[in-house]
Design a protein around this motif. Structure first.
Motif, PDB file in Angstrom:
ATOM      1  N   PRO A 109       0.881  -1.236   0.031  1.00  0.00           N
ATOM      2  CA  PRO A 109      -0.039   0.140  -0.067  1.00  0.00           C
ATOM      3  C   PRO A 109       0.897   1.229   0.009  1.00  0.00           C
ATOM      4  O   PRO A 109       1.824   1.270   0.699  1.00  0.00           O
ATOM      5  N   LEU A 110       0.457   2.055  -0.690  1.00  0.00           N
ATOM      6  CA  LEU A 110       1.379   3.356  -0.881  1.00  0.00           C
ATOM      7  C   LEU A 110       0.790   4.461   0.024  1.00  0.00           C
ATOM      8  O   LEU A 110      -0.131   4.337   0.726  1.00  0.00           O
ATOM      9  N   PRO A 111       1.984   5.105   0.603  1.00  0.00           N
ATOM     10  CA  PRO A 111       1.723   6.254   1.510  1.00  0.00           C
ATOM     11  C   PRO A 111       0.563   7.159   1.161  1.00  0.00           C
ATOM     12  O   PRO A 111       0.195   7.168  -0.017  1.00  0.00           O
ATOM     13  N   LYS A 112       0.032   7.595   2.109  1.00  0.00           N
ATOM     14  CA  LYS A 112      -1.051   8.759   2.050  1.00  0.00           C
ATOM     15  C   LYS A 112      -0.813   9.686   0.947  1.00  0.00           C
ATOM     16  O   LYS A 112       0.062  10.350   1.131  1.00  0.00           O
ATOM     17  N   GLY A 113      -1.524   9.883   0.135  1.00  0.00           N
ATOM     18  CA  GLY A 113      -1.379  10.812  -0.998  1.00  0.00           C
ATOM     19  C   GLY A 113      -0.473  10.626  -2.022  1.00  0.00           C
ATOM     20  O   GLY A 113      -0.416  11.481  -2.871  1.00  0.00           O
ATOM     21  N   VAL A 114      -0.095   9.422  -2.100  1.00  0.00           N
ATOM     22  CA  VAL A 114       0.851   8.883  -3.415  1.00  0.00           C
ATOM     23  C   VAL A 114      -0.030   8.132  -4.156  1.00  0.00           C
ATOM     24  O   VAL A 114      -0.852   7.102  -3.760  1.00  0.00           O
ATOM     25  N   GLU A 115       0.013   8.373  -5.350  1.00  0.00           N
ATOM     26  CA  GLU A 115      -0.741   7.541  -6.392  1.00  0.00           C
ATOM     27  C   GLU A 115       0.372   7.227  -7.284  1.00  0.00           C
ATOM     28  O   GLU A 115       1.472   7.791  -7.614  1.00  0.00           O
TER      29      GLU A 115
END
Length: 154
Positions: A109-115
């Motif tokens: 899972p990517l860090p928050k705010g990262v796409e």
């Protein structure tokens, strides 16, 4: 083995001469020991490459006026956020959203705010590697069209 023993001997001599031991310092072994020599004789400080580049290009100044931060990575995986450019950019982006264009995506899972946007999403990795510019352009077009459709950032 012989070079290793020579390097150990040299570091002991340098330690006696300068009164410092830089052998355990981060960056001392990089680039064939250049960091070790610079830290020992020039009192240089070791910094990560990404920290240096972010400072050199005034990343914080530019980022504060940005709606979104765009960066890239060949293969986005769990190591991408541990000392690599992507991790440094994401860390420096603060609360700004970050889009990572990548060749392939195999990250937890990517860090928050990262796409993440993979350029090989609509094709296979081999084709994407051989036609990276074309695949990147198509992925960017799709991504920015989706932002436009949502009314985000544009």
């Amino acid at each position: 083995m012989r070079l290793e023993r020579g390097a150990e001997k040299l570091s002991k001599i340098m330690g006696r001469v300068t009164g410092t031991d830089m052998t355990a310092q981060c960056g001392a072994g990089a680039a064939g020991g250049i960091g070790f020599g610079a830290m020992t004789f020039l009192r240089a400080k070791a910094r990560s490459g990404i920290e240096t580049m972010l400072d050199m290009y005034s990343f914080q100044k530019h980022a504060q006026n940005a709606d979104i931060i765009i960066t890239g990575e060949g293969r986005l995986d769990s190591q991408s956020f541990m000392g690599k450019v992507v991790g440094g950019v994401v860390g420096a982006a603060g609360d700004k959203p970050v889009c990572v264009f990548c060749g392939s995506h195999d990250a937890p899972p990517l860090p928050k705010g990262v796409e993440a946007v993979s350029i090989s999403e609509e094709t296979d990795e081999k084709y994407a590697m051989e036609h990276a510019a074309e695949c990147l352009q198509k992925a960017a077009d799709r991504y920015f069209e989706s932002l436009k459709a949502k009314g985000s950032f544009i």
